[in-house]
Design a protein around this motif. Structure first.
Motif, PDB file in Angstrom:
ATOM      1  N   GLU A 242       0.828  -1.202   0.000  1.00 15.91           N
ATOM      2  CA  GLU A 242       0.000   0.000   0.000  1.00 15.91           C
ATOM      3  C   GLU A 242       0.866   1.257   0.000  1.00 15.91           C
ATOM      4  OE1 GLU A 242      -2.521  -0.344   3.319  1.00 15.91           O
ATOM      5  OE2 GLU A 242      -3.906  -1.779   2.392  1.00 15.91           O
ATOM      6  N   ARG A 243       1.970   1.198   0.756  1.00 15.72           N
ATOM      7  CA  ARG A 243       2.865   2.356   0.764  1.00 15.72           C
ATOM      8  C   ARG A 243       3.453   2.616  -0.617  1.00 15.72           C
ATOM      9  NH1 ARG A 243       6.255   1.135   6.354  1.00 15.72           N
ATOM     10  NH2 ARG A 243       4.453   1.334   7.797  1.00 15.72           N
ATOM     11  N   ARG A 244       3.845   1.550  -1.335  1.00 17.18           N
ATOM     12  CA  ARG A 244       4.366   1.739  -2.697  1.00 17.18           C
ATOM     13  C   ARG A 244       3.301   2.299  -3.629  1.00 17.18           C
ATOM     14  NH1 ARG A 244       6.902  -3.313  -1.587  1.00 17.18           N
ATOM     15  NH2 ARG A 244       5.238  -4.400  -2.715  1.00 17.18           N
ATOM     16  N   SER A 245       2.049   1.841  -3.446  1.00 14.66           N
ATOM     17  CA  SER A 245       0.965   2.360  -4.292  1.00 14.66           C
ATOM     18  C   SER A 245       0.751   3.849  -4.057  1.00 14.66           C
ATOM     19  CB  SER A 245      -0.327   1.587  -4.012  1.00 14.66           C
ATOM     20  OG  SER A 245      -0.163   0.211  -4.277  1.00 14.66           O
ATOM     21  N   VAL A 246       0.787   4.266  -2.779  1.00 18.09           N
ATOM     22  CA  VAL A 246       0.612   5.695  -2.471  1.00 18.09           C
ATOM     23  C   VAL A 246       1.775   6.502  -3.045  1.00 18.09           C
ATOM     24  CG1 VAL A 246       0.497   7.374  -0.603  1.00 18.09           C
ATOM     25  CG2 VAL A 246      -0.784   5.234  -0.437  1.00 18.09           C
ATOM     26  N   GLY A 247       2.995   5.992  -2.924  1.00 19.50           N
ATOM     27  CA  GLY A 247       4.150   6.705  -3.486  1.00 19.50           C
ATOM     28  C   GLY A 247       4.068   6.822  -4.999  1.00 19.50           C
ATOM     29  N   THR A 248       3.616   5.736  -5.655  1.00 20.09           N
ATOM     30  CA  THR A 248       3.462   5.786  -7.116  1.00 20.09           C
ATOM     31  C   THR A 248       2.421   6.811  -7.524  1.00 20.09           C
ATOM     32  OG1 THR A 248       4.052   3.439  -7.221  1.00 20.09           O
ATOM     33  CG2 THR A 248       2.990   4.407  -9.168  1.00 20.09           C
ATOM     34  N   LEU A 249       1.311   6.872  -6.794  1.00 19.64           N
ATOM     35  CA  LEU A 249       0.263   7.844  -7.100  1.00 19.64           C
ATOM     36  C   LEU A 249       0.764   9.276  -6.935  1.00 19.64           C
ATOM     37  CD1 LEU A 249      -2.683   8.454  -7.791  1.00 19.64           C
ATOM     38  CD2 LEU A 249      -3.240   8.234  -5.357  1.00 19.64           C
ATOM     39  N   VAL A 250       1.499   9.529  -5.862  1.00 21.80           N
ATOM     40  CA  VAL A 250       2.042  10.874  -5.643  1.00 21.80           C
ATOM     41  C   VAL A 250       3.025  11.244  -6.758  1.00 21.80           C
ATOM     42  CG1 VAL A 250       3.447  12.292  -4.102  1.00 21.80           C
ATOM     43  CG2 VAL A 250       1.693  10.779  -3.160  1.00 21.80           C
ATOM     44  N   MET A 251       3.889  10.292  -7.156  1.00 22.96           N
ATOM     45  CA  MET A 251       4.841  10.558  -8.233  1.00 22.96           C
ATOM     46  C   MET A 251       4.124  10.843  -9.554  1.00 22.96           C
ATOM     47  SD  MET A 251       8.015  10.878  -8.928  1.00 22.96           S
ATOM     48  CE  MET A 251       8.775  10.082  -7.490  1.00 22.96           C
ATOM     49  N   PHE A 252       3.054  10.089  -9.832  1.00 24.06           N
ATOM     50  CA  PHE A 252       2.280  10.312 -11.058  1.00 24.06           C
ATOM     51  C   PHE A 252       1.645  11.705 -11.065  1.00 24.06           C
ATOM     52  CE2 PHE A 252      -1.872  10.128 -13.175  1.00 24.06           C
ATOM     53  CZ  PHE A 252      -1.459   9.848 -14.472  1.00 24.06           C
ATOM     54  N   LEU A 253       1.111  12.124  -9.924  1.00 26.76           N
ATOM     55  CA  LEU A 253       0.504  13.460  -9.840  1.00 26.76           C
ATOM     56  C   LEU A 253       1.553  14.552 -10.060  1.00 26.76           C
ATOM     57  CD1 LEU A 253      -1.977  12.990  -6.855  1.00 26.76           C
ATOM     58  CD2 LEU A 253      -2.517  13.080  -9.289  1.00 26.76           C
ATOM     59  N   LEU A 254       2.753  14.363  -9.488  1.00 31.00           N
ATOM     60  CA  LEU A 254       3.807  15.364  -9.688  1.00 31.00           C
ATOM     61  C   LEU A 254       4.222  15.449 -11.158  1.00 31.00           C
ATOM     62  CD1 LEU A 254       6.057  14.705  -6.557  1.00 31.00           C
ATOM     63  CD2 LEU A 254       4.479  16.607  -6.933  1.00 31.00           C
ATOM     64  N   ILE A 255       4.362  14.278 -11.818  1.00 34.80           N
ATOM     65  CA  ILE A 255       4.720  14.279 -13.244  1.00 34.80           C
ATOM     66  C   ILE A 255       3.638  14.929 -14.076  1.00 34.80           C
ATOM     67  CG2 ILE A 255       5.176  12.773 -15.221  1.00 34.80           C
ATOM     68  CD1 ILE A 255       6.498  10.803 -13.290  1.00 34.80           C
ATOM     69  N   LEU A 256       2.369  14.657 -13.734  1.00 31.84           N
ATOM     70  CA  LEU A 256       1.249  15.262 -14.465  1.00 31.84           C
ATOM     71  C   LEU A 256       1.265  16.784 -14.326  1.00 31.84           C
ATOM     72  CD1 LEU A 256      -1.335  14.825 -16.097  1.00 31.84           C
ATOM     73  CD2 LEU A 256      -2.580  14.619 -13.940  1.00 31.84           C
ATOM     74  N   VAL A 257       1.531  17.273 -13.111  1.00 30.76           N
ATOM     75  CA  VAL A 257       1.610  18.721 -12.908  1.00 30.76           C
ATOM     76  C   VAL A 257       2.757  19.325 -13.711  1.00 30.76           C
ATOM     77  CG1 VAL A 257       2.055  20.511 -11.189  1.00 30.76           C
ATOM     78  CG2 VAL A 257       0.484  18.648 -10.656  1.00 30.76           C
ATOM     79  N   ALA A 258       3.908  18.618 -13.742  1.00 28.79           N
ATOM     80  CA  ALA A 258       5.056  19.137 -14.500  1.00 28.79           C
ATOM     81  C   ALA A 258       4.748  19.209 -15.992  1.00 28.79           C
ATOM     82  CB  ALA A 258       6.282  18.248 -14.253  1.00 28.79           C
ATOM     83  N   PHE A 259       4.145  18.154 -16.548  1.00 31.37           N
ATOM     84  CA  PHE A 259       3.811  18.169 -17.976  1.00 31.37           C
ATOM     85  C   PHE A 259       2.762  19.231 -18.291  1.00 31.37           C
ATOM     86  CE2 PHE A 259       5.795  13.944 -18.237  1.00 31.37           C
ATOM     87  CZ  PHE A 259       6.490  14.095 -19.426  1.00 31.37           C
ATOM     88  N   THR A 260       1.831  19.439 -17.379  1.00 31.07           N
ATOM     89  CA  THR A 260       0.830  20.492 -17.590  1.00 31.07           C
ATOM     90  C   THR A 260       1.488  21.864 -17.651  1.00 31.07           C
ATOM     91  OG1 THR A 260      -0.805  19.155 -16.409  1.00 31.07           O
ATOM     92  CG2 THR A 260      -1.300  21.490 -16.705  1.00 31.07           C
ATOM     93  N   GLY A 261       2.449  22.114 -16.770  1.00 27.85           N
ATOM     94  CA  GLY A 261       3.157  23.393 -16.809  1.00 27.85           C
ATOM     95  C   GLY A 261       3.945  23.580 -18.083  1.00 27.85           C
ATOM     96  N   VAL A 262       4.615  22.502 -18.547  1.00 25.24           N
ATOM     97  CA  VAL A 262       5.369  22.588 -19.807  1.00 25.24           C
ATOM     98  C   VAL A 262       4.436  22.867 -20.975  1.00 25.24           C
ATOM     99  CG1 VAL A 262       6.818  21.294 -21.405  1.00 25.24           C
ATOM    100  CG2 VAL A 262       7.249  21.149 -18.958  1.00 25.24           C
ATOM    101  N   GLY A 263       3.278  22.182 -21.004  1.00 23.39           N
ATOM    102  CA  GLY A 263       2.323  22.409 -22.088  1.00 23.39           C
ATOM    103  C   GLY A 263       1.804  23.833 -22.110  1.00 23.39           C
ATOM    104  N   LEU A 264       1.480  24.374 -20.941  1.00 19.96           N
ATOM    105  CA  LEU A 264       1.015  25.763 -20.876  1.00 19.96           C
ATOM    106  C   LEU A 264       2.104  26.731 -21.342  1.00 19.96           C
ATOM    107  CD1 LEU A 264      -0.973  25.740 -17.512  1.00 19.96           C
ATOM    108  CD2 LEU A 264      -1.899  25.780 -19.829  1.00 19.96           C
ATOM    109  N   SER A 265       3.352  26.454 -20.979  1.00 20.39           N
ATOM    110  CA  SER A 265       4.446  27.333 -21.420  1.00 20.39           C
ATOM    111  C   SER A 265       4.603  27.308 -22.936  1.00 20.39           C
ATOM    112  CB  SER A 265       5.751  26.901 -20.740  1.00 20.39           C
ATOM    113  OG  SER A 265       5.637  26.958 -19.330  1.00 20.39           O
TER     114      SER A 265
END
Length: 293
Positions: free
Chosen positions: A88-111
């Protein structure tokens, strides 16, 4: 050891045993004696009281030792909230990492979208500035010099009269005075068309004489064209005059021709007159030209 059970007697209250009186733990042979109480109005719904006496019923019997009191067990942990497993801890860490990557790609796309939008605005500003002959803002910021807009060379020519005439067709002056050529070539006493299109062609000739010649009955002014692909010549415009003079007086007559024609490449235009000696070759009185629309 058997507990001793007694019954409550109506009107009798059990009195607690003071220190040194009555029953004690170390004296199991003694019993609690009821003490008479004054008469009291008793409730009819009275329940008998039961007393447990700690001691041995028989004084001569040996009482077993009192077992020691067991200590209280440790508090039971709260199992309503189970600890998370490593999966469960690995699943939560994977979800947090996915959200961070999604936010980063969203910022790059907006730029990228913002940069593309700014480039489009700069291009529109540059085009409007060129159209209005205003230096664009990018050149002002970078200090670049404004480059003059490229002007399309307009096809035009204006030829003036040339007194040194020998024969027909008329010969013209292409350079001196008011004469000029732009995108049109003066060749073999005529104007050579290098680009097909609509052209306005004009010609003016001034005829004049010191006396009226009885043998001269006709004045003519003709503009015609030739093309290597077509044999002969084709008259475009013509002016004819008769009875232009009377008596022996000095006379003069203007002839002007002008019209719109669709010309082909390699067309050459020329001017003819009926008599060269009667033409006044001043540049303001006799000329020939055209311009492309």
């Amino acid at each position: 050891m058997q507990p001793h059970q007694g019954r409550a007697v109506p009107g009798v209250r059990a009195v607690p045993n003071p220190a040194g009186l009555g029953h004690r733990k170390d004296d199991p042979g003694r019993h609690v004696r009821p003490v008479p109480l004054p008469p009291v109005q008793q409730n009819l719904n009275y329940y008998p009281q039961i007393f447990w006496v700690d001691g041995c019923a028989d004084a001569g019997a040996s009482c077993p030792p009192v077992p020691p009191v067991a200590p209280l067990p440790p508090p039971v942990p709260d199992r309503s909230r189970k600890p998370r497993s490593p999966r469960e801890r690995r699943s939560v860490g994977t979800l947090v990492m996915f959200l961070l990557i999604l936010v980063a790609f969203t910022g790059v796309g907006l730029s990228i979208f913002k940069i593309f939008h700014l480039e489009k605005e700069v291009d529109e500003l540059r085009e409007s500035a060129i159209a209005e002959h205003i230096p664009p803002a990018s050149q002002k910021l970078t200090g670049q010099k404004e480059q003059p807009p490229r002007k399309e060379v307009r096809k035009a020519a204006h030829l003036t009269g040339n007194p040194a005439q020998q024969d027909l067709p008329l010969e013209w002056e292409p350079i001196s005075g008011h004469a000029y050529t732009s995108g049109i070539q003066y060749h073999n006493r005529g104007l050579l068309i290098s680009e097909p299109g609509l052209y306005f062609v004009y010609s003016k000739v001034l005829f004049r004489g010191s006396a009226c010649d009885s043998q001269l009955q006709l004045l003519s002014h003709v503009v015609y064209k030739r093309n290597p692909a077509s044999p002969g010549s084709l008259v475009l415009m013509e002016d004819r005059a008769t009875h232009f003079c009377t008596g022996k007086r000095v006379w003069a007559r203007n002839s002007y021709l002008g019209a719109l024609f669709k010309l082909r490449k390699m067309d050459s235009l020329h001017v003819n007159v009926s008599k060269i000696s009667l033409v006044s070759f001043e540049e303001s009185k006799t000329f020939f030209g055209l311009f492309k629309l």
